[in-house]
Design a protein around this motif. Sequence first.
Motif, short mmCIF file in Angstrom:
data_model
loop_
_atom_site.label_atom_id
_atom_site.label_comp_id
_atom_site.label_asym_id
_atom_site.label_seq_id
_atom_site.Cartn_x
_atom_site.Cartn_y
_atom_site.Cartn_z
N VAL A 179 42.72 -10.80 -22.26
CA VAL A 179 42.73 -11.55 -23.51
C VAL A 179 44.10 -11.52 -24.18
O VAL A 179 44.48 -12.46 -24.88
N THR A 180 44.85 -10.45 -23.94
CA THR A 180 46.16 -10.32 -24.59
C THR A 180 47.06 -11.51 -24.28
O THR A 180 47.30 -11.86 -23.13
N ASP A 181 47.51 -12.18 -25.34
CA ASP A 181 48.39 -13.36 -25.21
C ASP A 181 47.75 -14.44 -24.35
O ASP A 181 48.44 -15.18 -23.62
N LEU A 182 46.44 -14.55 -24.44
CA LEU A 182 45.67 -15.49 -23.63
C LEU A 182 46.19 -16.92 -23.76
O LEU A 182 46.29 -17.66 -22.76
N HIS A 183 46.56 -17.32 -24.96
CA HIS A 183 46.97 -18.71 -25.22
C HIS A 183 48.31 -19.05 -24.58
O HIS A 183 48.64 -20.23 -24.45
N ASN A 184 49.07 -18.03 -24.18
CA ASN A 184 50.37 -18.27 -23.54
C ASN A 184 50.41 -17.86 -22.08
O ASN A 184 51.47 -17.92 -21.46
N THR A 185 49.27 -17.44 -21.53
CA THR A 185 49.23 -16.93 -20.17
C THR A 185 48.21 -17.73 -19.36
O THR A 185 47.00 -17.45 -19.42
N PRO A 186 48.67 -18.72 -18.58
CA PRO A 186 47.72 -19.58 -17.84
C PRO A 186 46.79 -18.81 -16.92
O PRO A 186 45.61 -19.16 -16.81
N ALA A 187 47.28 -17.76 -16.25
CA ALA A 187 46.43 -17.01 -15.33
C ALA A 187 45.28 -16.35 -16.08
O ALA A 187 44.12 -16.40 -15.65
N SER A 188 45.58 -15.71 -17.23
CA SER A 188 44.53 -15.07 -18.02
C SER A 188 43.55 -16.11 -18.55
O SER A 188 42.33 -15.88 -18.59
N TYR A 189 44.07 -17.25 -18.97
CA TYR A 189 43.22 -18.33 -19.49
C TYR A 189 42.21 -18.76 -18.43
O TYR A 189 41.02 -18.93 -18.71
N LYS A 190 42.67 -18.92 -17.19
CA LYS A 190 41.78 -19.33 -16.11
C LYS A 190 40.75 -18.25 -15.78
O LYS A 190 39.59 -18.55 -15.49
#
Length: 335
Positions: free
Chosen positions: A255-266
């Motif tokens: 979740v950390t920096d989710l909005h700027n991290t495409p891999a975490s977002y996916k």
Amino acid sequence: LACGNAICPVLEAPFELSEATVVISGSIGLSAFPDTALTPEQLFDQADYALYQSKRANRAASTLFSTNHSDQIHRDAHVEQALKRADLDEELSVVFQPIVNIKTGATIGFEALARWTSPLLGPVSPAAFMPVAERAGIVQALTRHLLKKALAVAATWPDHARLAFNLSAHDLNSAEDMLALLAIIRKSDFDPSRLDMEITETAFAHDFDQVRKSIDMLRLLGCGVSLDDFGTGYSSLAQLHALPLTKIKIDRSFVTDLHNTPASYKIVKSLLTLSHDMGLGCVIEGIENKEELTAVAQLGGEMAQGYFYSPPLAAGATHAMFPKATPATAISVAS
């Protein structure tokens, strides 16, 4: 160390069997003579400790025993001695972090979190004393004291409020220990159907059959069972289907920096879809700011917790979290 780091990636290379493709990984613990050890026994013990640290914090890599590890062993020894002498009923306490409905901002329950204030050591972090308690074989005693305290507080909440409580893998590995926990729940004034017992994926590295029996016992009593830190441990989809889970919790590392991290977002998107397809509730942990919350809401997340909403609270402060949502905490997502 360089040799160990070269071996670990090779171990991860998939290989084919007639029935399936198999992927394994390995962690390595190393000790050096005469830098930190002077005898074969010291070498073995230090390498074993380094292996434990590698599995815990640096999986699929090698770890060299260092003076920092030696210092940690001494600190752990002091913690273990103080724990074994502790008056657990007096020294242990519980704080509570809200779990919130993302769309309305309303508090729907709390996760109970352990705290220990030692007269010898002062306040000790759960990250420091819980692993020591597990290795020393005394974590079950801590769990029982903490559960009694958490249930006593939760019994004073409104009837809709839920309590989430963490179990150690060791609590699940014995029918006797599980029966003791069930007795505590039955004797409390809290409805078991409002209780979510949280387990981690590390529990599956032990006796899976016994873990499943323990979970079955909790479900028969009416408790929910949540899989904590999902995606960071040992479980497979086959194991998830074999267990009567009611929720998963997405680990804050995704979740950390989710909005700027495409891999975490996916990853979060996939986990939310998986939980929906399996008919499981899903709590997203570690929401720290408005941007992360908005991204999670856009992905369809429904429940969250984290410092954006509130740090852990003392028992007396929990009741103030139940009034209706304010515009600062509610999130609406355009469809």
